[in-house]
Motif scaffolding. Sequence first.
Motif, PDB file in Angstrom:
ATOM      1  N   ASP A   5      31.194  76.265  26.549  1.00  0.00           N
ATOM      2  CA  ASP A   5      29.797  76.615  26.803  1.00  0.00           C
ATOM      3  C   ASP A   5      28.931  75.366  26.869  1.00  0.00           C
ATOM      4  N   HIS A   6      27.642  75.571  27.094  1.00  0.00           N
ATOM      5  CA  HIS A   6      26.672  74.481  27.077  1.00  0.00           C
ATOM      6  C   HIS A   6      25.945  74.432  25.741  1.00  0.00           C
ATOM      7  N   ALA A   7      26.602  74.947  24.727  1.00  0.00           N
ATOM      8  CA  ALA A   7      26.050  74.911  23.373  1.00  0.00           C
ATOM      9  C   ALA A   7      26.769  73.817  22.590  1.00  0.00           C
ATOM     10  N   HIS A   8      27.518  74.179  21.543  1.00  0.00           N
ATOM     11  CA  HIS A   8      28.079  73.182  20.631  1.00  0.00           C
ATOM     12  C   HIS A   8      29.589  72.989  20.757  1.00  0.00           C
ATOM     13  N   SER A   9      30.222  73.515  21.806  1.00  0.00           N
ATOM     14  CA  SER A   9      31.688  73.513  21.808  1.00  0.00           C
ATOM     15  C   SER A   9      32.305  72.197  22.248  1.00  0.00           C
ATOM     16  N   GLN A  10      31.637  71.399  23.080  1.00  0.00           N
ATOM     17  CA  GLN A  10      32.254  70.184  23.593  1.00  0.00           C
ATOM     18  C   GLN A  10      32.579  69.215  22.458  1.00  0.00           C
ATOM     19  N   SER A  11      33.734  68.553  22.586  1.00  0.00           N
ATOM     20  CA  SER A  11      34.202  67.665  21.528  1.00  0.00           C
ATOM     21  C   SER A  11      34.289  66.205  21.948  1.00  0.00           C
ATOM     22  N   TYR A  12      34.579  65.940  23.230  1.00  0.00           N
ATOM     23  CA  TYR A  12      34.867  64.577  23.658  1.00  0.00           C
ATOM     24  C   TYR A  12      34.196  64.278  24.990  1.00  0.00           C
ATOM     25  N   PRO A  13      33.895  62.993  25.242  1.00  0.00           N
ATOM     26  CA  PRO A  13      33.460  62.612  26.590  1.00  0.00           C
ATOM     27  C   PRO A  13      34.568  62.942  27.591  1.00  0.00           C
ATOM     28  N   ASN A  14      34.193  63.374  28.768  1.00  0.00           N
ATOM     29  CA  ASN A  14      35.144  63.625  29.862  1.00  0.00           C
ATOM     30  C   ASN A  14      36.093  64.779  29.594  1.00  0.00           C
ATOM     31  N   GLN A  15      35.794  65.606  28.613  1.00  0.00           N
ATOM     32  CA  GLN A  15      36.602  66.797  28.353  1.00  0.00           C
ATOM     33  C   GLN A  15      36.339  67.839  29.441  1.00  0.00           C
TER      34      GLN A  15
END
Length: 375
Positions: free
Chosen positions: A65-75
């Motif tokens: 999502d565009h909330a808090h799920s991203q963990s890494y650059p370029n993921q």
Amino acid sequence: MPSSHPALTPTQLGSLKLANRVAVAPMSRVSTAGDGMPTAEMADYYARFAKGGFALIITEGIYLDHAHSQSYPNQPALVSGAQVAGWRRVVDSVHAAGGLIIGQLMHGGALSQHNRHRGGTIAPSAVPPLGEKMAAYGGSGAWALPRAASTEDIAEALSGFADAARRAKEAGFDGVELHGANGYLIDQFLTTYTNTRTDGYGGDVVGRTRFMAEALEVVRTVVGTEYPVGIRLSQTKVNDLEYRWPGGAAEAELIFQAAASAGADFLHLASEGRDWRQTATLDTGVTATALAREATGLPVIANGGMHDVVQARTVLEEGHADVIALGRGALGDRDWPQRVADGQTPSSFVSELLRPDVTLGAECTYRARAGEATP
């Protein structure tokens, strides 16, 4: 001489029929251009394993999502229609090469090193993560102190899992796997020292499994009853190799049964960079993988040193698991199943494959960590 290794026999994960019992473990490659879009190089990379005889490929962790799920650059992500189309090209490449591919859905929680969409991190509780950010993924220094997730944050995360699962099915993935291992959000709810909540999402093991169960339930609701859904679980974490479920086998059994009751078709048990037996044996002497099979009746994937053909045979013949997943071994031999079938000895793993500055042919720059075989 041709091999009769048990890994080469067919099996089934839910409704998914596998030509053999060898899977590629999820390995983060963080090789998009920063926009979450799967690339043509990624399609070539995943297809290479299918051409080498791996029946099943599990992708790197995909943020939701565009909330808090991203963990890494370029993921890579599964949020937009363009990203769905990008993953469809990856899926089509794997299918054309004769393989099946499952998308791993991931929310980093407190273990987020980069999020282009929102500042700050969330977790079950406002507990600072152990250790430091991982240089292999472009991080340095201490982890941010997460904010304790509100009920609204929890609902948003659950919606992210559901929406990403729906998009994964639209992209043509043969199934999805929820990332409940290695210290990320689902695992943070399961872990005693990262979950100090006193509401229905914390406390005893029943409360700590609630978020995991609800994530599986919402995914099952959107993809239907026949679509394969699994979950990856582990005791150890990327930032804590020593953690074990404090309740031992009794706690493990409750976690496995909660996942099965919530709709999982298979369980994938990881060992975070260590040999399977080092982290799989519980206090009663039973292995976690064998207990998962016995307690749920579900097929189980074992990960951790499975490129060793002797250990792989033991795991399968003694009933510890139904499928083996190779991480480093798959990078070392992208044709591992074919080599075993031909009676050849698999190659020794070359650690340089995991260096960020090494590029091999059409494959993207490797940014997988040697032991993680996922986030």
